[in-house]
Scaffold this motif. Structure first.
Motif, PDB file in Angstrom:
ATOM      1  N   ILE A 264      39.824  32.543  42.315  1.00  0.00           N
ATOM      2  CA  ILE A 264      40.309  33.527  41.973  1.00  0.00           C
ATOM      3  C   ILE A 264      41.078  34.370  43.085  1.00  0.00           C
ATOM      4  O   ILE A 264      42.454  34.775  42.795  1.00  0.00           O
ATOM      5  CB  ILE A 264      39.280  34.755  41.265  1.00  0.00           C
TER       6      ILE A 264
ATOM      7  N   TYR B 210      43.043  32.827  39.704  1.00  0.00           N
ATOM      8  CA  TYR B 210      42.470  32.454  38.281  1.00  0.00           C
ATOM      9  C   TYR B 210      41.137  31.417  38.454  1.00  0.00           C
ATOM     10  O   TYR B 210      41.116  30.817  39.432  1.00  0.00           O
ATOM     11  CB  TYR B 210      43.412  31.796  37.152  1.00  0.00           C
TER      12      TYR B 210
ATOM     13  N   TYR C 296      40.693  35.736  35.044  1.00  0.00           N
ATOM     14  CA  TYR C 296      41.543  36.256  36.245  1.00  0.00           C
ATOM     15  C   TYR C 296      40.826  37.090  36.896  1.00  0.00           C
ATOM     16  O   TYR C 296      41.322  37.614  37.952  1.00  0.00           O
ATOM     17  CB  TYR C 296      42.518  36.598  35.413  1.00  0.00           C
TER      18      TYR C 296
ATOM     19  N   SER D  64      45.633  38.161  30.509  1.00  0.00           N
ATOM     20  CA  SER D  64      46.613  37.604  31.373  1.00  0.00           C
ATOM     21  C   SER D  64      47.920  38.247  30.934  1.00  0.00           C
ATOM     22  O   SER D  64      47.911  39.062  30.080  1.00  0.00           O
ATOM     23  CB  SER D  64      46.854  36.101  31.453  1.00  0.00           C
TER      24      SER D  64
END
Length: 644
Positions: A317, A322, A405, A421
């Motif tokens: 991340i 991500y 995310y 997202s």
């Protein structure tokens, strides 16, 4: 739940405060580092009201409590002198346990990340909420409110090396504040600007490789691990009067440059390699990888290996923006919920239905242990169905490349913000993947079915009971209940297990055994025998499930499920196998009278050990009554007691 009572029961059954090195808790479990795992009464803990299960993973002894674990931990820590963390101490019987490298690694990773989960979970949820507000058009990404909220969400991740430094140093037993100072130094704005300037950087003519340390995991963890040895080495050779000045000064002067020159760049390379490797795997074999991880995630949780994924998830991340693993955790958790729902739909017992439905809802919310341990693993087939559902849901996640995310502590319905997202499609695919895993596990469980005990006659299907009166009117409810109780009692009495004496000698009550675990019947019920010869034979037909390395204890399970322990002498574990000759091994099927163990009775007594031998039933709660033989002297093969 009486949290204070549960805490006191757990404290007693893990071997008391003196057997606890350290105890922490996560979302559902008390996590103990015990000096000696053998002193914990796992069987009795599993039967304790308020305890959902017990397991040993990653070098930890874990007691599963469920949603009220924080309150139980608070009561437990409050009753301990060390408040939940205790220094190493002598454990009396036996030796301190030794962990292999893998167990030690998992213990370190879990012990380091568990305390910081609230910080990164809270920050992650805030990042998700902000993303939702922006996606819905309710907040501008240029407003001052957005900037402040983003800083709240990003702060814990940006300064993650400092947070990790404190937690890792605490776990390693070094000074947390020296660790924090080390993390702060490598993240100092001046250092960050210097390393990002693009100009050559040296320290004492040694080149310093440019690297960015904000939001990283591996560099600071390696640095703190090495720093713990440096700190302790300096502490050993420094006079007490100047330790406060010398130890932190030398540790920081050695470790900060070493981290900037070598450890940091190496850690960054490792972290980037792991993140890149995961990304490549999901880019090129997305469906296969997703099926494999989604289908085995629950197994990883059981073994404690899922903690090895934590630094990979955080690294992905922070490096890529991500992560692919969190969606697969989401699918696996919802599959466990589906398995529990399937149990509820198939069960004919009201109590099982209630437990299954409630734990299914809990699993949907992200807390899977009650469903997994309390329902699915109990019936076995639903757990297999849940693994299958996780694989099916994982395949869907992989097909549509679902990503997370932000990091959330509970991977369930409350954490759907992790999938927001710039496009809302990721959230939709994540919810569909979870729903597919849930439905698949439910259907598979329903088709495979479950095998339930039918001990409760009131819940069994019975034919109408007619009266003997001329009118042939049905009996009233009280009469029916009385008849059912009588029928159930008679059925239980007909199902009896006879246990034969495994040893020749004098029969004595357990209260005469000089060990509270036996004398107070904490381990189970039975009798003790003072041997007159050194032979142990099988008291039942069944299977040997354990023979201690020292030979002093044998665990058996009979063909009809009676679990027994034969403990030869008290404290004889200290003999480390001397004077014992095993004739049976774990997993061996046995018949009544088979020779299991020989021991030198005179030699054991000559070394000062008590040879009285408890012969107990550890799953005594599965029986209504234990009828002991009236004989005071028994030979091997004589009746010892009967269970109904």
């Amino acid at each position: 739940m009486d949290q204070a009572k549960v805490a006191q029961d757990v404290l007693t059954l893990v071997g008391g405060e003196e057997n606890i090195d350290q105890v922490t808790h996560c979302m559902t479990r008390l996590r103990f580092n015990l000096h000696d795992d053998n002193k914990a009464n796992k069987a009795q803990l599993e039967k304790t009201p308020g305890v959902m299960g017990v397991m040993k993973n990653g070098g930890q002894f874990q007691v599963i409590i469920g949603n009220e674990v924080a309150g139980v931990y608070k009561e437990l820590a409050g009753s301990m002198k060390g408040g939940g963390a205790k220094p190493a101490a002598s454990t009396g019987e036996g030796t301190a346990k030794k962990r292999n490298a893998i167990s030690s690694l998992f213990d370190f990773i879990s012990g380091m990340f568990t305390p910081i989960l609230p910080a990164i979970t809270g920050a992650g949820m805030i990042k998700g909420i902000v993303a939702i507000l922006v996606a819905l058009g309710w907040m501008s990404n240029t407003s001052s409110t957005y900037i402040i909220l983003s800083a709240i969400g990003d702060g814990a991740f940006y300064f993650l090396p400092i947070i990790l430094a404190i937690s890792a140093a605490r776990k390693l037993g070094s000074n947390m504040y020296i660790g924090a100072a080390l993390g702060a130094a490598i993240m100092h704005p001046t250092i960050t600007a210097l390393l990002g300037s693009g100009q050559p950087v040296t320290f004492a003519s040694i080149p310093v490789i440019a690297a960015t340390y904000s939001s990283t995991v591996i560099p600071i963890v390696i640095a703190i691990w090495i720093a713990s040895y440096v700190e302790k080495a300096v502490d050993r050779v420094t006079h007490a009067s100047v330790k406060l000045l010398v130890v932190p000064t030398v540790t920081l002067l050695v470790m900060v440059p070493l981290t900037l020159i070598a450890i940091g760049p190496l850690g960054s390379i490792i972290g980037s390699g792991l993140s890149g490797g995961i990304s490549w795997l999901f880019d090129n074999m997305s469906i296969l990888a997703s099926i494999l991880i989604g289908g085995t995630m629950s197994l990883l949780i059981i073994t404690g290996m899922h903690y090895a994924l934590t630094p990979i998830v955080i690294g992905s991340i922070t490096a890529l923006g991500y992560d692919f693993i969190i969606p697969l955790m989401f699918a696996a958790n919802w599959a466990q919920a589906g398995g529990a729902l399937g149990v509820g739909l198939r069960s004919k017992h009201g109590q099982t239905k209630s437990l299954a439905f409630s734990t299914s809802l809990t699993a949907i919310m992200g807390i899977t242990e009650p469903a997994m341990y309390g329902v699915n693993m109990k019936f076995k087939k639903p757990f297999i169905a849940a693994l299958s559902g996780g694989a099916i849901g994982g395949a869907f996640m992989g097909l549509f490349h679902v990503k997370a995310y932000v990091i959330t502590g509970l991977v369930g319905l409350p954490s759907v913000a992790a999938f927001i997202s710039p496009s809302i499609s990721t959230l939709i695919y994540a919810l569909l993947g979870g729903l597919i895993a849930f439905v698949a596990a439910t259907i598979i469980t329903f088709i495979m079915g479950i095998q339930e005990n039918t001990d409760t006659a009131a819940e069994a299907t019975t034919e109408p009971v007619a009266s003997t009166s001329a009118s042939q009117q049905p009996m009233d409810a009280d009469a029916v209940a009385a008849t059912l109780i009588q029928t159930e009692t008679a059925a239980r009495q007909m199902k009896a297990t006879e246990v034969w004496s495994p040893i020749t000698g004098e029969v004595k009550p357990l209260s005469e055994v000089p060990d509270p675990a036996f004398a107070e019947e904490i381990m189970g019920k039975g009798v003790a025998i003072e041997p007159t010869e050194g032979r142990v034979v099988a008291p039942v037909n069944g299977t040997v499930f354990s023979v201690s390395k020292s030979g002093h204890a044998i665990g058996l399970v009979s063909e009809d499920g009676t679990e027994m322990l034969i403990h030869i002498g008290i404290d004889t574990v200290k003999l480390k196998g001397k004077h014992f000759t095993p004739h049976a091994r774990s997993g061996q099927e046995i018949q009544k009278g088979d020779l299991l163990m020989e021991f030198d009775l005179d030699a054991i007594r000559a070394e000062g050990y008590v040879t009285i031998t408890p012969v107990i039933v550890t799953n005594i709660n599965d029986y209504n009554e234990m009828i002991r033989s009236a004989e005071k002297q028994v030979q091997t093969g004589d009746s010892l007691y009967t269970l109904t």
